[in-house]
Each structure stands twice: as C-alpha cells, then as structure tokens.
Design a protein around this motif. Structure first.
Motif, mmCIF file in Angstrom:
data_model
loop_
_atom_site.group_PDB
_atom_site.id
_atom_site.type_symbol
_atom_site.label_atom_id
_atom_site.label_comp_id
_atom_site.label_asym_id
_atom_site.label_seq_id
_atom_site.Cartn_x
_atom_site.Cartn_y
_atom_site.Cartn_z
ATOM 1 N N GLN A 31 48.084 58.639 65.990
ATOM 2 C CA GLN A 31 48.144 59.753 66.651
ATOM 3 C C GLN A 31 49.021 59.571 67.782
ATOM 4 O OE1 GLN A 31 45.389 62.194 67.526
ATOM 5 N NE2 GLN A 31 44.758 61.643 65.323
ATOM 6 N N LEU A 32 49.744 61.031 67.798
ATOM 7 C CA LEU A 32 50.688 61.129 68.916
ATOM 8 C C LEU A 32 50.292 61.644 70.115
ATOM 9 C CD1 LEU A 32 53.705 61.657 69.747
ATOM 10 C CD2 LEU A 32 53.588 63.800 68.741
ATOM 11 N N GLU A 33 50.376 60.982 71.216
ATOM 12 C CA GLU A 33 49.967 61.271 72.463
ATOM 13 C C GLU A 33 51.304 61.188 73.411
ATOM 14 O OE1 GLU A 33 46.610 59.548 74.357
ATOM 15 O OE2 GLU A 33 45.640 59.494 72.514
ATOM 16 N N LEU A 34 51.828 62.269 73.781
ATOM 17 C CA LEU A 34 52.919 62.462 74.436
ATOM 18 C C LEU A 34 53.337 61.531 75.634
ATOM 19 C CD1 LEU A 34 53.377 64.814 72.683
ATOM 20 C CD2 LEU A 34 54.289 66.055 74.653
ATOM 21 N N PRO A 35 52.321 61.369 76.649
ATOM 22 C CA PRO A 35 52.494 60.619 77.557
ATOM 23 C C PRO A 35 52.753 59.043 77.251
ATOM 24 C CG PRO A 35 50.614 61.968 78.163
ATOM 25 C CD PRO A 35 50.983 62.140 76.619
ATOM 26 N N ARG A 36 51.937 58.652 76.164
ATOM 27 C CA ARG A 36 52.296 57.263 75.799
ATOM 28 C C ARG A 36 53.620 57.160 75.189
ATOM 29 N NH1 ARG A 36 47.633 55.314 72.355
ATOM 30 N NH2 ARG A 36 48.639 56.381 70.814
ATOM 31 N N TYR A 37 54.022 58.122 74.273
ATOM 32 C CA TYR A 37 55.415 57.814 73.248
ATOM 33 C C TYR A 37 56.309 58.146 74.313
ATOM 34 C CZ TYR A 37 58.723 57.885 69.930
ATOM 35 O OH TYR A 37 60.078 57.595 69.289
#
Length: 175
Positions: A31-37
């Motif tokens: 899953q792509l989570e912008l704040p994490r990546y």
C-alpha cells in the motif's frame, strides 16, 4: 449506414483514449501511503523522451521530504545530464484517505492526486520553459510503489490532447 459506422468508430476511438481508474489498483500491495514513503531523503533517476521515443534529457533528483500533520513538503533538486540544475518545492495536502492536492511555483493551479493500493495518479498543468518561452503542459502522472524503498513513475505530457512525450523516473529511499 456509412455515417452510423463512422460515428461508432469515433465513439470507440474516444473510448480508447479513456484513462485507467486508480481504483483498478486498490488491491495491489504494498500500500502506498504518501506520508510514509515521502519522508526522509530520496534519490530519483529519470529521463524525458519526446513523442518519437528519443531520450532528450536525463536527470537525477535529490528529494528532501517531510510531513507535518496532513501537509507534506518535497524539496526537489534536479541535476540534468547537460549540467543544468533546477529546484521545485511541492506542498502536498492530504484531503482524505485517498486524495491529495499539490502546489509548486511552476504548477498552474493545483495538482490533484488519488492513491489506491500501490498506485498514485497525479494530474496537473506545468509551466514548462522551452527555448525562452513558457508553455502550459498537461501531465498525467502515475507512480507505483514496488517495495518499501522503490517507486516507479511514468508521466505522459500533452498539450491540447496531443502527446508531447514521457518522463520516466525511478525513486529510491535512502537508508
């Protein structure tokens, strides 16, 4: 009968131009989570190809990324193969679980993004300087998270619906 066939062919042609919906990727992982990546320092290597497929420019981007609450900052520093440099600072805002907006000095208006599964689709208009003139160019930008550190990006550039070229990038998070 000929007019009806031509109308049908035209409709089929328009349907062929329809874009993929980000929901198609909702079940894809990771899953792509912008704040994490987009948190920390990332390196990206990319190229711009004109509509014939010829590589016109190659580049490296160093990105300093951080988030505070629902707002992210991506400070991008480009170094092109011809030695020229450029800086773009994005301010991203998380609207809800799947939607984002973005602004940068050379983005006309606001970028809109939708993240589903491992994919993010950005659409925006970029004020692109070319040979002393500035052109507003449409970007249809897709990012796909491959693993925790690697993301691939493909952007199609167009003007008045005419494809001008593509930008391809590979992002890599530093340790």
């Amino acid at each position: 009968m000929t007019k009806m066939m031509m109308a049908l062919a035209g409709l089929l042609g328009l349907a062929g131009c329809a874009s993929v919906d980000p929901l198609e990727y909702a079940a894809e992982t990771p899953q792509l989570e912008l704040p994490r990546y987009f948190n920390g320092t990332l390196d990206a290597h990319g190229m711009f190809q004109d509509r014939s497929g010829k590589v016109v420019k190659r580049f490296h981007v160093e990105i300093a990324a951080s988030w505070k609450g629902e707002t992210g900052t991506l400070d991008e520093r480009f170094t092109y193969s011809d030695g020229s440099t450029q800086r773009r600072v994005w301010t991203l805002t998380r609207v809800d679980a799947h939607h984002y907006t973005g602004r940068a000095d050379d983005v006309v208006g606001e970028a809109r993004g939708e993240a589903r599964g491992n994919a993010l689709r950005w659409t925006y208009v970029l004020a692109l300087p070319v040979d002393g003139k500035v052109y507003n160019v449409d970007f249809d930008d897709w990012m796909f998270l491959m693993d925790d550190r690697t993301m691939l990006n493909r952007s199609v550039m167009s003007k008045f619906g005419v494809r001008l070229g593509e930008v391809t990038l590979s992002f890599r998070k530093r340790d």
